[in-house]
Design an enzyme around this catalytic site. Sequence first.
Site, PDB file in Angstrom:
ATOM      1  N   ASP A 512      -6.843 -23.697   7.827  1.00  0.00           N
ATOM      2  CA  ASP A 512      -6.103 -24.596   6.953  1.00  0.00           C
ATOM      3  C   ASP A 512      -6.950 -25.849   6.757  1.00  0.00           C
ATOM      4  O   ASP A 512      -7.537 -26.354   7.707  1.00  0.00           O
ATOM      5  CB  ASP A 512      -4.760 -24.952   7.590  1.00  0.00           C
ATOM      6  CG  ASP A 512      -4.039 -26.028   6.814  1.00  0.00           C
ATOM      7  OD1 ASP A 512      -3.742 -25.809   5.631  1.00  0.00           O
ATOM      8  OD2 ASP A 512      -3.797 -27.104   7.389  1.00  0.00           O
ATOM      9  N   ASP A 715       2.100 -24.109   8.370  1.00  0.00           N
ATOM     10  CA  ASP A 715       1.129 -23.123   8.864  1.00  0.00           C
ATOM     11  C   ASP A 715       1.754 -22.116   9.813  1.00  0.00           C
ATOM     12  O   ASP A 715       1.130 -21.103  10.146  1.00  0.00           O
ATOM     13  CB  ASP A 715      -0.027 -23.824   9.589  1.00  0.00           C
ATOM     14  CG  ASP A 715      -0.812 -24.742   8.667  1.00  0.00           C
ATOM     15  OD1 ASP A 715      -0.985 -24.370   7.494  1.00  0.00           O
ATOM     16  OD2 ASP A 715      -1.247 -25.817   9.119  1.00  0.00           O
TER      17      ASP A 715
END
Length: 838
Positions: A512, A715
């Site tokens: 990410d 996430d």
Amino acid sequence: MPANAHDSHEHHDHLPSKVLDPVCGMLVDPRTAKGGSAEHDGTTFHFCNPRCRERFLAAPASFVRDVASPPIALAEASELPSGTTWVCPMDPEVRSPAPGACPKCGMALEPEVPQPATKVEWVCPMHPEIVRSEPGSCPICGMALEPRTVTLVDVPNAELRDMTRRFWASAALSAPLLLVAMSPMLFGDHAEWLLSGAWARWLQLALAAPVVLWGGWPLFQRGWASLWNRHLNMFTLIALGTGAAFLFSVFATVLPGLVPSSFLEHGGRVPLYFEAAAIITTLVLLGQVLELRARQATSGAIRSLLALAPATARRVRSDGTDEDVPLDRVAVGDRLRVRPGQKVPVDGIVLEGHSSVDESMLTGEPIPVEKADGSKVAGGTLNGTGSFVMRAERVGRDTLLARIVQRVSEAQRSRAPIQRLADRVAGWFVPIVIAAAIVTAVAWGLFGPEPRLANALVNAVAVLIIACPCALGLATPMSIMVGTGRGARAGVLVRDAAALETLARIDTLVLDKTGTVTEGKPRVTTVHAASGFDEETVLRLAASVERGSEHPLAGAIVNAARDRGLELEETKDFRAVVGHGVTGIVNGVRVALGTRSLLERDGSAPLALASIAERLAAGGQTVVYLGIDGAAAGLIGVADPVKVGTPKALAELRRDGIRVVMLTGDARRTAEVVGAALGITEIEAQVLPDGKADVVRRLQANGRVVAMAGDGVNDAPALAQANVGIAMGTGTDIAMETAGVTLVTGDLRGAVRALRLGRATMRNIRQNLFFAFVYNVVGVPIAAGVLYPAFGILLSPILASAAMSFSSVSVIANALRLRSAELASGASSSPARREPAA
């Protein structure tokens, strides 16, 4: 109620004479407080000077003291047990046998609640499902149970002490028996007098009986338990082998005339195996001592972590003086002074002072971190040359150090999938060995040279003794225990053994961008107003509507507005459009802030801003569009700096053959700029939160073994979908709970260490399993006598016992090598990195 406050609706006459300033901890008179007062959550706080009030208003929640339990009313005091001691919550040195008020600060005294005794649970290192309330042996494998939780105090190991005592006593009695066994080689024909005669048989019995019956009693107990529980193990074989040798020798000593002639040696002498039974017992005890010592060493990683916490803390009293208090008496909200060279006692925030703190013992990073007002500090880290005052925020089991210890303890007791192979083999191994011993005895009894039955007994005992399923069982758990401890010292917390095993197979790492590749603390770098609007209006309205959002970009916009001194306004009808932005009504104006598609959906036409947005995106900025009442009013450019350790981490990942994919919700142009600067060629941009897991799933469908590294709530689905989720320790709790691995520091270099740790641990496990399998595959046939027809080689039970003990110890010694495994390519010599104020 906070200790330094009182109800704002109380009459002035009811105000206490002194209260505590929540920021600096100074005693102030609420009637004459120079800093004035402020209300938060229905409570009024008073301040010694205006600066303390300003700091409080900026972040009031961080200064409100968290009291674990409210004071017990005097009316309830009668319900407390007699002899209760009452203490001041702010100054525990003030103690009274009766309730009342503290003579120093005027606060109500609270009853001292004794801490409940900690329940100690004992578990098997090889079978963590076996849990007992007291020490003993595992009913499955017979190994000694050990405490589930390692403590700082190195409690003497009763099992080790007992085995050591039995070993030395057995060794002293076995030495003369060994001399007897070796006498033909040492003295030739002159040794006949040692071996013949009834007195010699009874002397050997007298020496061997204490060794086998007392020294080997725990071994026979475990062997019998294995038969009773129908879990055959190493102690089954030892009990059968030594028991057969000893019982036959006792029979031959007591009733020598009844021994069959096929047992008699040359010259008609009755064979005795007292020395074999005694020396086998002694060697097995030696192996148990060495094994227990080696297993005790595996808890060293946890004990070294526990030792990081200092025994005392220097608390700052309300009058400004210092006092040293035990660490367990530090409470949330206490002000603590940390002097040069001292360890930080608990987790907290720096209130005043400046220093650099060595956090390598928790994070594995060798570079000291600069600390100033507002910086977070962790308990157990080492202060440098400066001095500072901190406020305790997490104490006891809530500190980062305590959570690390808990995570490592849990991981060490977990089982890796590869353990199933060893378990299946061990389950069949003992019955196969017993069958092999029976076949050996029959073969030697029918086809062997004279004395056939004597040779049959000796070789069957050798087969039973040399086989060691313990080495198979230890191969995986020992490596897992040492590996997880090694990871903890490097700032890598592994949830369980399955995650550690999967790390070794990872070939793709999905990152990410925000908070993982970059700092996750974006800053506004550009504010552009469209025709008919001004920058101040654009930033003020954007910040007003973003004040209700938790997105990192929202924080950057709000901070930029406050830095410019803009007054934010209340937002009504706030709505977050997942993956696109936010909308709301500010002072009667309809505001839309987010992506270009959001404005188009809202009726705005941001085409006039497209060229400027492309230019900002080409420079690596994330562009946020602003629409006001259906008109494109402007855009804001936000940049998120790349973390210092990211370039080096990515270079090491590529060197290790890991494929790197970057995920982000940003525009593709912005993501490509960041990727190009870091050498990342695979980029998934404009991915919505629920689409991150889809990207991971697609990679897995293509045969990739994927690790996902992230730090945010959005996430969590991708972290759960990945083969292994890697959470940044600086991220959210939900990300860390979902992930299989947590990096104490938010640096990607920790991911490199995690992947290398997994590979090193699995390599060590495979070495252990290979050694254990090969040892048994080769050792059992040799003990059975397959080399005798061609080479005349037989393996005595004594040598078989030594080899068996050596196999277990060698597996443990190989596992302990993981403690020095190299997980990084080298330490950096950069100056101390600056940590922004929290």
